[in-house]
Design a protein around this motif. Structure first.
Motif, PDB file in Angstrom:
ATOM      1  N   GLY A  62      62.740  -9.740  31.233  1.00 35.12           N
ATOM      2  CA  GLY A  62      62.051 -10.523  32.257  1.00 35.12           C
ATOM      3  C   GLY A  62      60.877 -10.115  32.659  1.00 35.12           C
ATOM      4  N   THR A  63      59.931  -9.187  32.525  1.00 35.17           N
ATOM      5  CA  THR A  63      59.229  -8.473  33.163  1.00 35.17           C
ATOM      6  C   THR A  63      58.312  -8.875  31.441  1.00 35.17           C
ATOM      7  N   ARG A  64      56.297  -8.691  32.151  1.00 32.57           N
ATOM      8  CA  ARG A  64      55.431  -8.839  31.570  1.00 32.57           C
ATOM      9  C   ARG A  64      54.249  -7.983  32.497  1.00 32.57           C
ATOM     10  N   ASP A  65      53.278  -7.489  31.559  1.00 28.59           N
ATOM     11  CA  ASP A  65      52.674  -6.768  32.257  1.00 28.59           C
ATOM     12  C   ASP A  65      51.225  -7.292  32.504  1.00 28.59           C
ATOM     13  N   LEU A  66      51.128  -6.633  33.751  1.00 27.32           N
ATOM     14  CA  LEU A  66      49.536  -8.015  34.058  1.00 27.32           C
ATOM     15  C   LEU A  66      48.291  -6.889  34.760  1.00 27.32           C
ATOM     16  N   SER A  67      47.410  -7.989  34.314  1.00 25.07           N
ATOM     17  CA  SER A  67      45.955  -7.172  34.330  1.00 25.07           C
ATOM     18  C   SER A  67      45.663  -7.164  35.712  1.00 25.07           C
ATOM     19  N   PRO A  68      44.457  -5.946  36.031  1.00 19.99           N
ATOM     20  CA  PRO A  68      44.609  -5.861  37.431  1.00 19.99           C
ATOM     21  C   PRO A  68      44.029  -7.503  38.419  1.00 19.99           C
ATOM     22  N   GLN A  69      43.414  -7.907  37.386  1.00 21.92           N
ATOM     23  CA  GLN A  69      42.550  -9.136  37.858  1.00 21.92           C
ATOM     24  C   GLN A  69      43.484  -9.694  38.269  1.00 21.92           C
ATOM     25  N   HIS A  70      44.782 -10.139  36.569  1.00 18.29           N
ATOM     26  CA  HIS A  70      46.182 -10.878  37.789  1.00 18.29           C
ATOM     27  C   HIS A  70      46.873 -10.859  38.590  1.00 18.29           C
ATOM     28  N   MET A  71      46.720  -9.184  38.430  1.00 22.47           N
ATOM     29  CA  MET A  71      47.183  -8.494  39.677  1.00 22.47           C
ATOM     30  C   MET A  71      46.992  -8.834  41.146  1.00 22.47           C
ATOM     31  N   VAL A  72      45.755  -8.868  41.371  1.00 20.24           N
ATOM     32  CA  VAL A  72      45.041  -9.242  42.190  1.00 20.24           C
ATOM     33  C   VAL A  72      45.427 -10.520  42.857  1.00 20.24           C
ATOM     34  N   VAL A  73      45.232 -11.881  42.219  1.00 19.37           N
ATOM     35  CA  VAL A  73      45.686 -12.509  42.800  1.00 19.37           C
ATOM     36  C   VAL A  73      47.138 -13.208  42.591  1.00 19.37           C
ATOM     37  N   ARG A  74      48.074 -12.278  41.625  1.00 26.99           N
ATOM     38  CA  ARG A  74      49.402 -12.884  42.742  1.00 26.99           C
ATOM     39  C   ARG A  74      50.198 -12.524  43.694  1.00 26.99           C
ATOM     40  N   GLU A  75      49.397 -10.759  43.737  1.00 24.76           N
ATOM     41  CA  GLU A  75      48.863 -10.466  45.379  1.00 24.76           C
ATOM     42  C   GLU A  75      48.361 -11.155  46.236  1.00 24.76           C
ATOM     43  N   LYS A  76      48.164 -12.074  46.160  1.00 17.72           N
ATOM     44  CA  LYS A  76      47.187 -13.292  47.172  1.00 17.72           C
ATOM     45  C   LYS A  76      48.284 -14.136  47.084  1.00 17.72           C
ATOM     46  N   ILE A  77      48.429 -14.328  46.363  1.00 18.24           N
ATOM     47  CA  ILE A  77      50.069 -15.453  46.302  1.00 18.24           C
ATOM     48  C   ILE A  77      51.316 -15.204  47.464  1.00 18.24           C
ATOM     49  N   LEU A  78      51.857 -13.925  46.173  1.00 22.69           N
ATOM     50  CA  LEU A  78      52.760 -13.668  47.331  1.00 22.69           C
ATOM     51  C   LEU A  78      52.317 -13.008  48.892  1.00 22.69           C
ATOM     52  N   ASP A  79      51.445 -12.724  49.612  1.00 24.22           N
ATOM     53  CA  ASP A  79      50.533 -12.222  50.727  1.00 24.22           C
ATOM     54  C   ASP A  79      50.717 -13.733  51.960  1.00 24.22           C
ATOM     55  N   LEU A  80      50.404 -15.298  50.695  1.00 24.54           N
ATOM     56  CA  LEU A  80      49.968 -16.086  51.290  1.00 24.54           C
ATOM     57  C   LEU A  80      50.942 -15.899  51.964  1.00 24.54           C
TER      58      LEU A  80
END
Length: 399
Positions: A62-80
Motif C-alpha cells: 500500500g506504499t511506494r517510494d517517492l522521489s523528492p520531485q514527486h513529493m513536491v507535486v504530491r504536497e502541492k496537490i494535498l495542500d490545494l
C-alpha cells in the motif's frame, strides 16, 4: 460542522528506512568510529548469509517510494485540497484512509444546501488542480429495482423513469421529468424531482450548474447511499504529440448516506450525512504522467536565497550572513565547503531554481555592502549590509 479527513504520513515506511539504514549513514563526528565498527560487524554477518538469505526487505504493501520531485507535486496537490476544505469550514480528523481526501457534513440541515456545497467544493478542487475539463455526473440512488422492491413505487412509474436512464442534462431534464404525467402524479417521484430542482437552483447560484450533469444511468454500487450521488470524470481532450490517453476513471465521488452512522450507533440514532472523496492517488498519477511527457522540472526545495563568496577563507562571513537571513525567516542555503568556487555556487543556484544570490567578498566586506544577484537575469546590485534583509523581503514579495 464539516469534517476533514487527513491522510496519515508514511510513518511505517520512514521507520523501516531508519531500521535498515547502515549505522554510519546517520551518524558523524565523535561516534563515527563506533558506527564503522557496527557496520563492519553487520557486513560480516550479512556476508555469512549471502548464499542463503533468510530475509527480504520489501516496501510495505500500500506504499511506494517517492522521489523528492514527486513529493513536491504530491504536497502541492494535498495542500490545494486541504486549503479548499478549510475554506469551507472543515475541522481536521485523522483517518486510516490511504488514497482519499474526504469532506463530510453531518447533521440535520435544510434540504440540498450541504449537497450543493459538496459539489461546489469538488468543482473548486478540480478547477484548481488544472487537470483539464471535467464533468460531475449526478443521479438519484433509487433506480428501478430499488424503487419497486424497497420503496413501493409502482412498476409503471419505475418503468417511465427507466426511459430517462439514457438521458442526461441539467435542470432542463429535471423540468422535462416534472412535465411527465406518469411521474408528476406520484408523490415519491415528485419529492425526488423537487429536491433535484432545488439543488440545481443552488448550483446555479454557486456558478457551477454547467459542470453538473444529471445522469440516471449513474450507479455507484454502494449500499449505504440514500439520496443524491455524484462522481467527477475528466473529459477526453485531444492528446498532444507523444502523449497517451489516460483512462483513470473517476477522480472524485460522493453522495448522501443518511443511514450509515446509525448502523454503528448502539441506539440506532440517525445522523444525516453527505460527503465527498478526492482520489488523490489517481490525480497524482495523472500529474506524474504529464510531467514525464512534457519533461517538466520541479523544484525540490523552497530555498529563496543562496549565500556565496568568490574568495577563499570566507566561511565565517558566510555563516554570519546566512544566520542573519535565517533569523529573519528567509529560506537560505550555502555550500558546505570552506572554499567553494564561485562558478560552482552559481551553477548550483541555476540547477536548483534558487532565485537570489547574496555575495560577500573582500571588497564587499571593506565597503560594508552585500551584492544581490538575480539568478534569472544575472544582474547584480550592491546594497548596504544593514538594508539586506529588507531588500530581499521586498524582492521576494514582488516575485
Amino acid at each position: 460542522m464539516p469534517l476533514l479527513g487527513l491522510l496519515p504520513r508514511r510513518a511505517w515506511a520512514a521507520l523501516l528506512s531508519q531500521l535498515v539504514r547502515p549505522p554510519c549513514a546517520s551518524r558523524t563526528g565523535a561516534v563515527r568510529c563506533q558506527s564503522q565498527v557496527a557496520e563492519a560487524v553487520l557486513t560480516s554477518q550479512l556476508k555469512a548469509h549471502q548464499e542463503k538469505p533468510n530475509f527480504i526487505i520489501k516496501i510495505p504493501k500500500g506504499t511506494r517510494d517517492l522521489s523528492p520531485q514527486h513529493m513536491v507535486v504530491r504536497e502541492k496537490i494535498l495542500d490545494l485540497v486541504i486549503s479548499c476544505f478549510k475554506r469551507h469550514g472543515a475541522k481536521g480528523m485523522d483517518t486510516p484512509a490511504f488514497e482519499l481526501k474526504d469532506f463530510d457534513i453531518a447533521g440535520q440541515f435544510d434540504p440540498m444546501i450541504p449537497d450543493a456545497e459538496c459539489l461546489k467544493i469538488m468543482c473548486e478542487i478540480l478547477s484548481g488542480l488544472q487537470l483539464g475539463d471535467f464533468l460531475i455526473k449526478m443521479a438519484w440512488k433509487d433506480v428501478r429495482h430499488e424503487m419497486v422492491a424497497k420503496k413501493g413505487l409502482a412498476p409503471e412509474v419505475a418503468d417511465r423513469i427507466g426511459d430517462y436512464v439514457q438521458c442526461h442534462g441539467g435542470v432542463s431534464l429535471v423540468e422535462q421529468m416534472f412535465q411527465d404525467p406518469r411521474l408528476s402524479q406520484n408523490k415519491q417521484a415528485l419529492e425526488g424531482l423537487g429536491d433535484l430542482k432545488l439543488l440545481f437552483e443552488y448550483l446555479t447560484l454557486f456558478g457551477i450548474a454547467e459542470k453538473i450533469s444529471f445522469d440516471l444511468s449513474l450507479a455507484r454500487g454502494l449500499d449505504y447511499y440514500t439520496g443524491v450521488i455524484y462522481e467527477a470524470v475528466l473529459l477526453q481532450t485531444p492528446t498532444q504529440a507523444g502523449e497517451e490517453p489516460l483512462n483513470v476513471g473517476s477522480v472524485a465521488a460522493g453522495g448522501r448516506y443518511d443511514g450509515l452512522v446509525g448502523m454503528f450507533d448502539p441506539k440506532g440514532h440517525k445522523v444525516p450525512c453527505v460527503g465527498l472523496s478526492i482520489g488523490v492517488e489517481r490525480i497524482f498519477y495523472i500529474v506524474e504522467q504529464r510531467m514525464k511527457t512534457k519533461g517538466e522540472k520541479v523544484r525540490t526545495t523552497e530555498t529563496q536565497v543562496f549565500v556565496a563568496t568568490p574568495q577563499k577563507n570566507f566561511l565565517q562571513e558566510r555563516l554570519k550572513l546566512i544566520t542573519e537571513l535565517w533569523d529573519a525567516g528567509i529560506k537560505a542555503e550555502m555550500l558546505y565547503k570552506n572554499n567553494p568556487k564561485l562558478l560552482t555556487q552559481l551553477h548550483y543556484c541555476e540547477s536548483t531554481g534558487i532565485p537570489l544570490v547574496v555575495i560577500i567578498g573582500e571588497q564587499e566586506l571593506k565597503e560594508g555592502v552585500i551584492k544581490i544577484r538575480s539568478v534569472a537575469s544575472r544582474e547584480e546590485v550592491a546594497i548596504k549590509r544593514e538594508n539586506l534583509v529588507a531588500e530581499i523581503q521586498k524582492r521576494l514579495s514582488e516575485s
